[in-house]
Design a protein around this motif. Structure first.
Motif, PDB file in Angstrom:
ATOM      1  N   GLU A   1       0.600  -1.391  -0.098  1.00  0.00           N
ATOM      2  CA  GLU A   1       0.092  -0.289   0.102  1.00  0.00           C
ATOM      3  C   GLU A   1       0.989   1.093   0.222  1.00  0.00           C
ATOM      4  O   GLU A   1       1.812   1.395   0.535  1.00  0.00           O
ATOM      5  N   LEU A   2       0.614   2.227  -0.883  1.00  0.00           N
ATOM      6  CA  LEU A   2       1.329   3.478  -0.853  1.00  0.00           C
ATOM      7  C   LEU A   2       0.882   4.320   0.235  1.00  0.00           C
ATOM      8  O   LEU A   2      -0.288   4.670   0.523  1.00  0.00           O
ATOM      9  N   LYS A   3       2.091   4.482   1.035  1.00  0.00           N
ATOM     10  CA  LYS A   3       1.553   5.715   2.114  1.00  0.00           C
ATOM     11  C   LYS A   3       1.981   6.898   1.847  1.00  0.00           C
ATOM     12  O   LYS A   3       1.103   7.891   2.368  1.00  0.00           O
ATOM     13  N   ASP A   4       2.818   7.216   0.964  1.00  0.00           N
ATOM     14  CA  ASP A   4       3.245   8.892   0.777  1.00  0.00           C
ATOM     15  C   ASP A   4       4.008   8.691  -0.511  1.00  0.00           C
ATOM     16  O   ASP A   4       5.043   7.942  -0.727  1.00  0.00           O
ATOM     17  N   LEU A   5       3.899  10.017  -1.342  1.00  0.00           N
ATOM     18  CA  LEU A   5       5.026  10.333  -2.295  1.00  0.00           C
ATOM     19  C   LEU A   5       5.534  11.734  -1.830  1.00  0.00           C
ATOM     20  O   LEU A   5       4.893  12.487  -1.351  1.00  0.00           O
ATOM     21  N   PHE A   6       6.730  11.737  -1.655  1.00  0.00           N
ATOM     22  CA  PHE A   6       7.553  12.787  -1.374  1.00  0.00           C
ATOM     23  C   PHE A   6       8.831  12.952  -2.343  1.00  0.00           C
ATOM     24  O   PHE A   6       9.203  12.118  -2.710  1.00  0.00           O
ATOM     25  N   VAL A   7       9.223  14.179  -2.204  1.00  0.00           N
ATOM     26  CA  VAL A   7      10.245  14.849  -3.143  1.00  0.00           C
ATOM     27  C   VAL A   7      11.403  15.274  -2.366  1.00  0.00           C
ATOM     28  O   VAL A   7      11.231  16.269  -1.481  1.00  0.00           O
TER      29      VAL A   7
ATOM     30  N   ILE B   1      14.084  14.783  -6.604  1.00  0.00           N
ATOM     31  CA  ILE B   1      13.830  13.303  -6.734  1.00  0.00           C
ATOM     32  C   ILE B   1      12.607  12.767  -6.022  1.00  0.00           C
ATOM     33  O   ILE B   1      12.594  13.037  -4.752  1.00  0.00           O
ATOM     34  N   PRO B   2      11.646  11.950  -6.681  1.00  0.00           N
ATOM     35  CA  PRO B   2      10.490  11.793  -6.120  1.00  0.00           C
ATOM     36  C   PRO B   2      10.910  10.238  -5.259  1.00  0.00           C
ATOM     37  O   PRO B   2      11.679   9.492  -5.881  1.00  0.00           O
ATOM     38  N   MET B   3      10.203   9.796  -4.259  1.00  0.00           N
ATOM     39  CA  MET B   3      10.553   8.821  -3.339  1.00  0.00           C
ATOM     40  C   MET B   3       9.014   8.258  -2.935  1.00  0.00           C
ATOM     41  O   MET B   3       8.055   9.415  -2.530  1.00  0.00           O
ATOM     42  N   ILE B   4       8.734   7.166  -2.811  1.00  0.00           N
ATOM     43  CA  ILE B   4       7.509   6.608  -2.178  1.00  0.00           C
ATOM     44  C   ILE B   4       7.774   5.687  -1.104  1.00  0.00           C
ATOM     45  O   ILE B   4       8.823   4.962  -0.894  1.00  0.00           O
ATOM     46  N   LEU B   5       6.832   6.029  -0.014  1.00  0.00           N
ATOM     47  CA  LEU B   5       6.880   5.051   0.964  1.00  0.00           C
ATOM     48  C   LEU B   5       5.544   3.984   0.806  1.00  0.00           C
ATOM     49  O   LEU B   5       4.444   4.504   0.636  1.00  0.00           O
ATOM     50  N   ILE B   6       5.934   2.755   0.943  1.00  0.00           N
ATOM     51  CA  ILE B   6       4.999   1.839   0.914  1.00  0.00           C
ATOM     52  C   ILE B   6       4.937   0.807   2.176  1.00  0.00           C
ATOM     53  O   ILE B   6       5.849   0.899   2.707  1.00  0.00           O
ATOM     54  N   LYS B   7       3.758   0.172   2.359  1.00  0.00           N
ATOM     55  CA  LYS B   7       3.825  -0.863   3.491  1.00  0.00           C
ATOM     56  C   LYS B   7       3.714  -2.052   2.902  1.00  0.00           C
ATOM     57  O   LYS B   7       2.755  -2.539   2.377  1.00  0.00           O
TER      58      LYS B   7
END
Length: 221
Positions: free
Chosen positions: A79-85, A93-99
């Motif tokens: 599950e995608l928790k956040d998209l941060f740059v 640079i885009p980064m994603i936090l997933i569970k």
């Protein structure tokens, strides 16, 4: 016995004669009543010129020119928790936090050009940048061992190896901020320190020209 055989033979003959009609009816039924298609579960998150699209348990990250990377494999999807740059020199640079069901909260970015020669145009593979912890930690070490962070008093300090080829040469301090240690993530061998410093979101710091600078924030507590 013969009577039964004849009955079965006659029945088989009737079925054979009816088969084309039944087949036609089935085809007509398919055309008039197609099978039900289940709706796709998808969510779109946007941040700073980037977008993250979650379809099922996979996440696909895009900029205005197209796809940059995606998560894949049972130990990297979730599950995608956040998209941060985050800033990286003049770049964003885009980064994603997933569970992930097995590995918890994981951060991914696009591949680093320096470590993937020949894959500069790859738009599917992602780099595992680090983990975000659900509670404060006393110490966190990156998977390569080239960086680590630890809690010292009311501060969190991140360290970087003096020589990536020889860790026996020690480490130097890269970032020092006040707060609780919640993670240490990397991009192109540069550390980004994730701390809980009393805000509604987690803060991401990097080493600026004049000391630590707030690089981004993560919608996760």
């Amino acid at each position: 016995m013969k009577k039964s055989t004849r009955f079965l033979t006659a029945f088989a003959l009737i079925c054979a004669l009816m088969a084309p009609s039944l087949a036609y009816a089935a085809e007509e039924s398919k055309e008039t009543a197609p099978p039900e298609v289940k709706p796709i579960e998808a969510t779109l998150t946007k941040e700073g010129g980037f977008a993250a699209l979650q379809i099922g348990k996979q996440v696909f990250v895009y900029n205005k020119d197209g796809q940059l990377f995606q998560t894949k494999g049972k130990e990297r999807i979730g599950e995608l928790k956040d998209l941060f740059v985050i800033p990286y020199g003049p770049e964003k640079i885009p980064m994603i936090l997933i569970k992930n069901d097995k590995n918890g909260y994981m951060v991914f970015s696009d591949l680093w050009p320096k470590i993937v020669p020949g894959k500069e145009k790859d738009t599917t593979d992602a780099y595992y940048s680090g983990r975000i912890h659900t509670s404060a930690r006393d110490k966190v070490v990156t998977r390569t061992g080239h960086h680590y962070a630890e809690k010292i008093g009311d501060e969190v300090v991140a360290y970087t190896a003096n020589d990536f080829d020889d860790l026996k040469k020690g480490f130097h301090e890269s970032i020092r901020v006040k707060g609780e240690l919640r993670g240490l993530i990397l991009y192109d061998c540069c550390p980004y320190l994730v701390v809980d410093d009393g805000k509604e979101t987690l803060s991401v710091y990097h080493a600026g020209e004049n000391g630590p600078e707030l690089a981004s924030s993560i919608e996760f507590k």
